[in-house]
Scaffold this active site. Structure first.
Site, short mmCIF file in Angstrom:
data_model
loop_
_atom_site.label_atom_id
_atom_site.label_comp_id
_atom_site.label_asym_id
_atom_site.label_seq_id
_atom_site.Cartn_x
_atom_site.Cartn_y
_atom_site.Cartn_z
N GLN A 126 -11.44 0.39 42.51
CA GLN A 126 -11.47 0.31 43.96
C GLN A 126 -10.06 0.24 44.53
OE1 GLN A 126 -12.94 -3.43 45.53
NE2 GLN A 126 -13.82 -2.45 47.30
N GLY A 127 -9.70 1.20 45.37
CA GLY A 127 -8.39 1.22 45.99
C GLY A 127 -8.45 0.77 47.44
N TYR A 128 -8.59 -0.52 47.66
CA TYR A 128 -8.64 -1.08 49.01
C TYR A 128 -7.38 -1.89 49.31
CZ TYR A 128 -13.45 0.12 50.40
OH TYR A 128 -14.60 0.78 50.80
N SER A 129 -7.24 -3.04 48.63
CA SER A 129 -6.14 -3.96 48.94
C SER A 129 -4.78 -3.33 48.65
CB SER A 129 -6.28 -5.25 48.12
OG SER A 129 -7.42 -5.97 48.52
N GLU A 244 -20.67 -5.01 48.12
CA GLU A 244 -19.80 -5.77 47.23
C GLU A 244 -19.99 -7.27 47.44
OE1 GLU A 244 -15.04 -6.41 46.21
OE2 GLU A 244 -15.63 -5.29 48.00
N SER A 378 -11.49 -12.54 52.05
CA SER A 378 -11.38 -13.99 51.91
C SER A 378 -12.49 -14.70 52.68
CB SER A 378 -10.01 -14.47 52.40
OG SER A 378 -9.93 -14.39 53.81
N ASN A 379 -12.84 -15.89 52.23
CA ASN A 379 -13.91 -16.64 52.89
C ASN A 379 -13.56 -17.00 54.32
OD1 ASN A 379 -15.16 -16.40 50.42
ND2 ASN A 379 -15.71 -18.57 50.26
N GLU A 380 -12.28 -17.16 54.61
CA GLU A 380 -11.89 -17.43 56.00
C GLU A 380 -12.25 -16.24 56.90
OE1 GLU A 380 -9.58 -20.03 53.34
OE2 GLU A 380 -10.00 -17.89 53.37
#
Length: 393
Positions: A126-129, A244, A378-380
């Site tokens: 996966q090329g996201y971040s 995801e 992230s959960n935030e």
């Protein structure tokens, strides 16, 4: 919600148990959990066993090789798989890019990619971040410029799991920077053998090589490998992220980990009594089990919605938040149970002599698990999404 299994569902559960007993062998478990060099071949072997049985792709359309399981059957399979200690499939092809391809791709792309994913002939990453664009994914800067029938891609992706094994990478790239950040993003499928791609290893705190940086230097990608319309990739990306985050919840695996933890607590003696009798451990264990039970029902509601043809929706954010918090709570209990023995390194000849053989695995799971509340959004950020779309804030 009726949670009583019918006679047919109980028969299916017995079928799953028989399959696992015959196919999830100690040797296969050793190779998947052992040295990195054995992992890919062993995982492919396991996925091929599932595919030969016709059980590899629940949720896929049947015409593309999917499994027409009910929500209950899917629940039964995941529960039994986890209780047997068998791994989930590697998600990047089967659970992430495949739904994007069969949901938004053209017929040629479906025929080209889906059969090879199903047969584990192509492995995906996966090329996201990116550096500076993790949870704030819309800040990505990897650029794709049109040049005839190709895009020229330049930039870098980071925290790319299993890129060292991957044949293909699905990428979000910037094709227009003139408007809103969420606009001007396109979704490309890129062959990892393309000239100009470099994979740099990232060593994580658990001493395991799963993460990588992927650098693109004037990489040519055919326009035919773009999913959907140019500049509309954010729409497809959001659909993928919902799948995801639902998967990240890890309910079935957390149930197994709690079962195993309860057994270890019953065997470990402190002050002449089993630690399972310690009031603090009892409270922590009970509270986590209650939260996991509530999460399981939420997951079942999401699965039921998906079975009716709806996407996972914003509920996937709730699953991701609570699922990863529960995973970390379980990992913390394992570490507290192991105590100083979590410092014993795998393969140390003194490990068996001093006991606590589970300490090494407890430490590794704890170390890697710190990232669970960060990766996948992230959960935030997930709490902000929930506040906006559920609470209307």
């Amino acid at each position: 919600m009726d949670i009583t299994f019918s006679a047919e569902e109980l028969a299916f559960r017995d079928q799953v148990r028989e399959f696992l007993a015959q196919n999830w062998t100690p040797d296969l478990a050793r190779r998947i959990r052992g040295e990195d060099k054995e992992f890919k071949a062993a995982q492919i072997e396991w996925q091929n066993k599932l595919n030969d049985k016709g059980w590899l792709a629940p949720g896929w359309p049947v015409e593309h090789g999917g499994v027409a399981w009910s929500v209950t059957e899917n629940f039964i399979f995941e529960t039994e798989r986890s209780l047997a200690g068998a791994p989930d499939v590697v998600p990047f092809g089967l659970k992430m890019v495949a739904p994007v391809i069969y949901g938004f791709g053209n017929e040629e792309q479906k025929q080209r990619f889906l059969p090879r994913i199903l047969k584990s002939q192509d492995w995906w990453c996966q090329g996201y971040s990116e550096p500076g664009a993790g949870s704030d994914l819309a800040a990505l800067k990897t650029k794709a410029e049109l040049d005839g029938d190709d895009y020229i891609v330049n930039g870098a992706k980071v925290w790319t799991t299993y890129a060292q094994y991957a044949d293909w990478i699905f990428c979000l790239v910037r094709t227009d920077a003139s408007g809103k950040r969420q606009d001007g993003i396109s979704f490309l499928l890129i062959d990892m053998k393309s000239p100009g791609i470099t994979v740099n290893k990232i060593s994580s705190i658990d001493d395991h090589h799963s993460l990588n940086e992927v650098v693109f230097d004037n990489v040519r990608v055919p326009v035919a490998n773009r999913i959907g319309e140019q500049d509309k990739g954010w729409t497809y990306a959001k659909a993928l992220l919902a799948h995801e985050r639902t998967s990240i919840a890890g309910v079935a695996d957390s149930k197994r980990r709690l079962r195993d933890l309860r057994k270890l607590l019953s065997e470990e003696i402190s002050g002449g009594r089993p630690l399972i009798e310690d009031v603090q451990f009892q409270n922590r264990l009970s509270n986590t089990e209650i939260e996991l039970m509530a999460l399981e029902y939420t997951e079942l509601r999401v699965l039921a919605s998906t079975a009716d043809g709806k996407g996972p929706g914003v509920e996937s954010s709730l699953l991701k938040i609570k699922g990863t918090e529960i995973q970390q709570a379980i990992q913390q209990m394992y570490m507290d149970l192991a105590g100083y023995y979590s410092g014993v390194l795998h393969g140390d000849e003194t490990a068996e002599r001093i006991g606590h053989a589970f300490g090494h695995d407890a430490r590794k799971a704890y170390m890697y698990g710190r990232a669970a509340t960060i990766y996948g959004g992230s959960n935030e950020v997930q709490k902000n999404i929930t506040a906006k779309y559920v609470l209307g804030l």
